[in-house]
Design a protein around this motif. Structure first.
Motif, PDB file in Angstrom:
ATOM      1  N   MET A   1      -3.966  -3.227  44.995  1.00 51.53           N
ATOM      2  CA  MET A   1      -3.126  -2.889  43.632  1.00 51.53           C
ATOM      3  C   MET A   1      -3.115  -3.779  42.875  1.00 51.53           C
ATOM      4  SD  MET A   1      -2.344   0.073  43.564  1.00 51.53           S
ATOM      5  CE  MET A   1      -2.938   1.220  44.895  1.00 51.53           C
ATOM      6  N   PHE A   2      -3.839  -5.022  43.104  1.00 50.18           N
ATOM      7  CA  PHE A   2      -3.662  -5.982  41.897  1.00 50.18           C
ATOM      8  C   PHE A   2      -4.510  -5.856  40.691  1.00 50.18           C
ATOM      9  CE2 PHE A   2      -5.020 -10.102  40.112  1.00 50.18           C
ATOM     10  CZ  PHE A   2      -3.828 -10.868  39.959  1.00 50.18           C
ATOM     11  N   ALA A   3      -5.506  -5.265  40.892  1.00 51.42           N
ATOM     12  CA  ALA A   3      -6.285  -4.914  39.635  1.00 51.42           C
ATOM     13  C   ALA A   3      -5.731  -3.683  38.986  1.00 51.42           C
ATOM     14  CB  ALA A   3      -7.774  -4.620  40.024  1.00 51.42           C
ATOM     15  N   PRO A   4      -5.439  -2.713  39.528  1.00 47.40           N
ATOM     16  CA  PRO A   4      -4.612  -1.636  38.633  1.00 47.40           C
ATOM     17  C   PRO A   4      -3.435  -1.889  38.063  1.00 47.40           C
ATOM     18  CG  PRO A   4      -5.506  -0.764  40.991  1.00 47.40           C
ATOM     19  CD  PRO A   4      -5.665  -2.317  40.912  1.00 47.40           C
ATOM     20  N   VAL A   5      -2.624  -2.679  38.734  1.00 45.10           N
ATOM     21  CA  VAL A   5      -1.345  -3.107  38.226  1.00 45.10           C
ATOM     22  C   VAL A   5      -1.463  -4.183  36.716  1.00 45.10           C
ATOM     23  CG1 VAL A   5       0.715  -4.410  38.619  1.00 45.10           C
ATOM     24  CG2 VAL A   5      -0.024  -2.913  40.368  1.00 45.10           C
ATOM     25  N   LEU A   6      -2.661  -4.940  37.148  1.00 48.88           N
ATOM     26  CA  LEU A   6      -3.110  -5.859  36.081  1.00 48.88           C
ATOM     27  C   LEU A   6      -3.383  -5.134  34.739  1.00 48.88           C
ATOM     28  CD1 LEU A   6      -2.431  -8.917  35.616  1.00 48.88           C
ATOM     29  CD2 LEU A   6      -4.964  -9.108  36.410  1.00 48.88           C
ATOM     30  N   ASP A   7      -4.211  -4.292  35.049  1.00 47.97           N
ATOM     31  CA  ASP A   7      -4.871  -3.286  34.141  1.00 47.97           C
ATOM     32  C   ASP A   7      -3.639  -2.823  33.456  1.00 47.97           C
ATOM     33  OD1 ASP A   7      -7.173  -4.070  34.779  1.00 47.97           O
ATOM     34  OD2 ASP A   7      -7.920  -2.149  35.717  1.00 47.97           O
ATOM     35  N   GLY A   8      -2.782  -2.118  34.036  1.00 41.88           N
ATOM     36  CA  GLY A   8      -1.730  -1.468  33.437  1.00 41.88           C
ATOM     37  C   GLY A   8      -0.695  -2.369  32.525  1.00 41.88           C
ATOM     38  N   ALA A   9      -0.689  -3.361  33.095  1.00 40.96           N
ATOM     39  CA  ALA A   9       0.114  -4.566  32.291  1.00 40.96           C
ATOM     40  C   ALA A   9      -0.534  -4.979  30.986  1.00 40.96           C
ATOM     41  CB  ALA A   9       0.334  -5.968  33.141  1.00 40.96           C
ATOM     42  N   VAL A  10      -1.919  -5.060  31.079  1.00 34.73           N
ATOM     43  CA  VAL A  10      -2.780  -5.434  29.697  1.00 34.73           C
ATOM     44  C   VAL A  10      -2.603  -4.177  28.898  1.00 34.73           C
ATOM     45  CG1 VAL A  10      -4.980  -5.947  29.070  1.00 34.73           C
ATOM     46  CG2 VAL A  10      -4.050  -7.142  30.967  1.00 34.73           C
ATOM     47  N   SER A  11      -2.978  -2.983  29.343  1.00 31.74           N
ATOM     48  CA  SER A  11      -2.849  -1.815  28.446  1.00 31.74           C
ATOM     49  C   SER A  11      -1.685  -1.675  27.787  1.00 31.74           C
ATOM     50  CB  SER A  11      -3.431  -0.917  29.084  1.00 31.74           C
ATOM     51  OG  SER A  11      -2.421  -0.152  29.980  1.00 31.74           O
ATOM     52  N   THR A  12      -0.538  -2.063  28.616  1.00 36.01           N
ATOM     53  CA  THR A  12       0.862  -1.786  27.769  1.00 36.01           C
ATOM     54  C   THR A  12       1.325  -2.964  27.105  1.00 36.01           C
ATOM     55  OG1 THR A  12       1.806  -0.967  30.025  1.00 36.01           O
ATOM     56  CG2 THR A  12       3.469  -1.720  28.356  1.00 36.01           C
ATOM     57  N   LEU A  13       0.767  -4.248  27.317  1.00 41.31           N
ATOM     58  CA  LEU A  13       0.671  -5.131  26.185  1.00 41.31           C
ATOM     59  C   LEU A  13       0.054  -4.756  24.895  1.00 41.31           C
ATOM     60  CD1 LEU A  13       0.725  -8.399  28.377  1.00 41.31           C
ATOM     61  CD2 LEU A  13       2.757  -7.467  26.827  1.00 41.31           C
ATOM     62  N   LEU A  14      -1.409  -4.421  25.010  1.00 40.30           N
ATOM     63  CA  LEU A  14      -2.065  -3.775  23.987  1.00 40.30           C
ATOM     64  C   LEU A  14      -1.457  -3.020  23.098  1.00 40.30           C
ATOM     65  CD1 LEU A  14      -5.828  -3.988  25.268  1.00 40.30           C
ATOM     66  CD2 LEU A  14      -4.834  -5.565  23.821  1.00 40.30           C
ATOM     67  N   GLY A  15      -0.727  -1.839  23.833  1.00 45.87           N
ATOM     68  CA  GLY A  15       0.136  -0.822  23.010  1.00 45.87           C
ATOM     69  C   GLY A  15       1.290  -1.449  22.244  1.00 45.87           C
ATOM     70  N   VAL A  16       1.770  -2.509  22.941  1.00 45.22           N
ATOM     71  CA  VAL A  16       2.891  -3.113  22.194  1.00 45.22           C
ATOM     72  C   VAL A  16       2.704  -3.798  21.226  1.00 45.22           C
ATOM     73  CG1 VAL A  16       5.054  -4.483  22.616  1.00 45.22           C
ATOM     74  CG2 VAL A  16       4.577  -2.707  24.031  1.00 45.22           C
TER      75      VAL A  16
ATOM     76  N   ASN B   1       7.208  -9.737  38.727  1.00 43.17           N
ATOM     77  CA  ASN B   1       8.127  -9.104  39.685  1.00 43.17           C
ATOM     78  C   ASN B   1       6.968  -8.281  40.739  1.00 43.17           C
ATOM     79  OD1 ASN B   1      10.138  -8.185  41.190  1.00 43.17           O
ATOM     80  ND2 ASN B   1      10.168  -6.270  40.060  1.00 43.17           N
ATOM     81  N   GLY B   2       6.079  -7.391  39.993  1.00 43.60           N
ATOM     82  CA  GLY B   2       5.272  -6.541  40.939  1.00 43.60           C
ATOM     83  C   GLY B   2       4.394  -7.139  41.766  1.00 43.60           C
ATOM     84  N   LEU B   3       3.879  -8.344  41.236  1.00 45.27           N
ATOM     85  CA  LEU B   3       2.352  -9.200  41.640  1.00 45.27           C
ATOM     86  C   LEU B   3       3.041 -10.319  42.372  1.00 45.27           C
ATOM     87  CD1 LEU B   3      -0.242  -8.351  39.165  1.00 45.27           C
ATOM     88  CD2 LEU B   3       0.025  -7.257  41.388  1.00 45.27           C
ATOM     89  N   VAL B   4       4.027 -10.924  42.295  1.00 39.39           N
ATOM     90  CA  VAL B   4       4.541 -12.041  42.897  1.00 39.39           C
ATOM     91  C   VAL B   4       5.796 -12.018  43.815  1.00 39.39           C
ATOM     92  CG1 VAL B   4       5.098 -14.521  42.656  1.00 39.39           C
ATOM     93  CG2 VAL B   4       3.404 -13.398  41.075  1.00 39.39           C
ATOM     94  N   LEU B   5       6.808 -11.613  43.107  1.00 37.64           N
ATOM     95  CA  LEU B   5       7.857 -11.584  43.954  1.00 37.64           C
ATOM     96  C   LEU B   5       8.072 -10.300  44.875  1.00 37.64           C
ATOM     97  CD1 LEU B   5      10.871 -12.696  44.344  1.00 37.64           C
ATOM     98  CD2 LEU B   5      11.755 -10.983  42.390  1.00 37.64           C
ATOM     99  N   LEU B   6       7.662  -9.209  44.604  1.00 33.11           N
ATOM    100  CA  LEU B   6       7.689  -8.031  45.448  1.00 33.11           C
ATOM    101  C   LEU B   6       6.863  -8.197  46.777  1.00 33.11           C
ATOM    102  CD1 LEU B   6       9.102  -5.348  46.005  1.00 33.11           C
ATOM    103  CD2 LEU B   6       6.908  -4.182  45.022  1.00 33.11           C
ATOM    104  N   PRO B   7       5.809  -8.765  46.641  1.00 31.77           N
ATOM    105  CA  PRO B   7       4.959  -8.729  47.912  1.00 31.77           C
ATOM    106  C   PRO B   7       5.721  -9.810  48.864  1.00 31.77           C
ATOM    107  CG  PRO B   7       3.401  -8.694  45.969  1.00 31.77           C
ATOM    108  CD  PRO B   7       5.015  -8.807  45.428  1.00 31.77           C
ATOM    109  N   VAL B   8       6.182 -11.043  48.258  1.00 25.73           N
ATOM    110  CA  VAL B   8       6.889 -12.036  49.062  1.00 25.73           C
ATOM    111  C   VAL B   8       8.146 -11.521  49.868  1.00 25.73           C
ATOM    112  CG1 VAL B   8       8.013 -14.326  48.940  1.00 25.73           C
ATOM    113  CG2 VAL B   8       5.881 -13.923  47.921  1.00 25.73           C
TER     114      VAL B   8
END
Length: 193
Positions: free
Chosen positions: A33-48, A77-84
């Motif tokens: 899930m690292f790549a899909p979540v990162l893609d979602g973050a980048v697309s959200t930032l591009l929209g904002v 939170n999703g890629l660093v804190l939650l997995p830990v």
């Protein structure tokens, strides 16, 4: 809430459906899930990002800045804190093998039937009308094949008991290959010369 859930729910689902101990499941969740979540973050930032060019300071301060900060915090939170946290306090997996292995056995799929056989009764070969109540039924298919049989019988000059039609599946399911088998060929095995 929607932006925060977007980056955590995928990692949590991957953690629940992985097999192994908690550390292995956290690693597998990040691998998948690292790549899909990162893609979602980048697309959200591009929209904002378009809101940053607004002439109104209110829009830049309370929409662009807040949404950008929420997106960055959500992805951290999703890629660093939650997995830990999942590797320490995560729930048990949804599925675990009974024999204690690290993976489930792969089921062997049964191949679909490639040949379908049915006989066209003489009553369908004689009239091409559709007597069913439904708009589309198997009768439509039978009447289409019976038209082929009538043409075949006219060429051969024969008229007799029902023929057997073999319909074979092809790569394109719309255009199946059909073959007409004579009644005599069904009852008499071919002779070897």
């Amino acid at each position: 809430v929607g932006i925060g859930v977007e980056f955590t729910v995928h990692v949590a689902l991957a953690f629940l459906t992985a097999i192994g101990d908690k550390n292995r499941r956290a690693v597998l969740a990040l691998e998948h899930m690292f790549a899909p979540v990162l893609d979602g973050a980048v697309s959200t930032l591009l929209g904002v990002l378009m809101l940053a060019g607004s002439e109104f300071d209110f829009i830049v301060r309370y929409f662009f800045a807040v949404l950008a900060i929420l997106t960055i915090l959500g992805v951290l939170n999703g890629l660093v804190l939650l997995p830990v946290l999942l590797s320490f306090f995560g729930p048990y997996p949804e599925v675990s093998p009974a024999n204690g292995l690290n993976r489930l056995p792969t089921p062997s799929p049964e191949p679909p039937p490639s040949v379908v056989r049915f006989a066209v009764p003489p009553s369908h070969a004689n009239n091409g009308s559709d007597s069913s109540d439904s708009e589309y039924s198997s009768q439509t298919t039978v009447s289409g094949i019976s038209e082929e049989l009538r043409h075949y019988e006219a060429q051969q000059g024969t008229r007799g008991p029902a023929h057997q039609v073999i319909v074979e599946a092809t790569e394109n399911p719309v255009f199946a290959r059909s073959t007409v088998v004579h009644p005599e060929a069904r009852h008499h095995p071919p002779s070897n010369p």
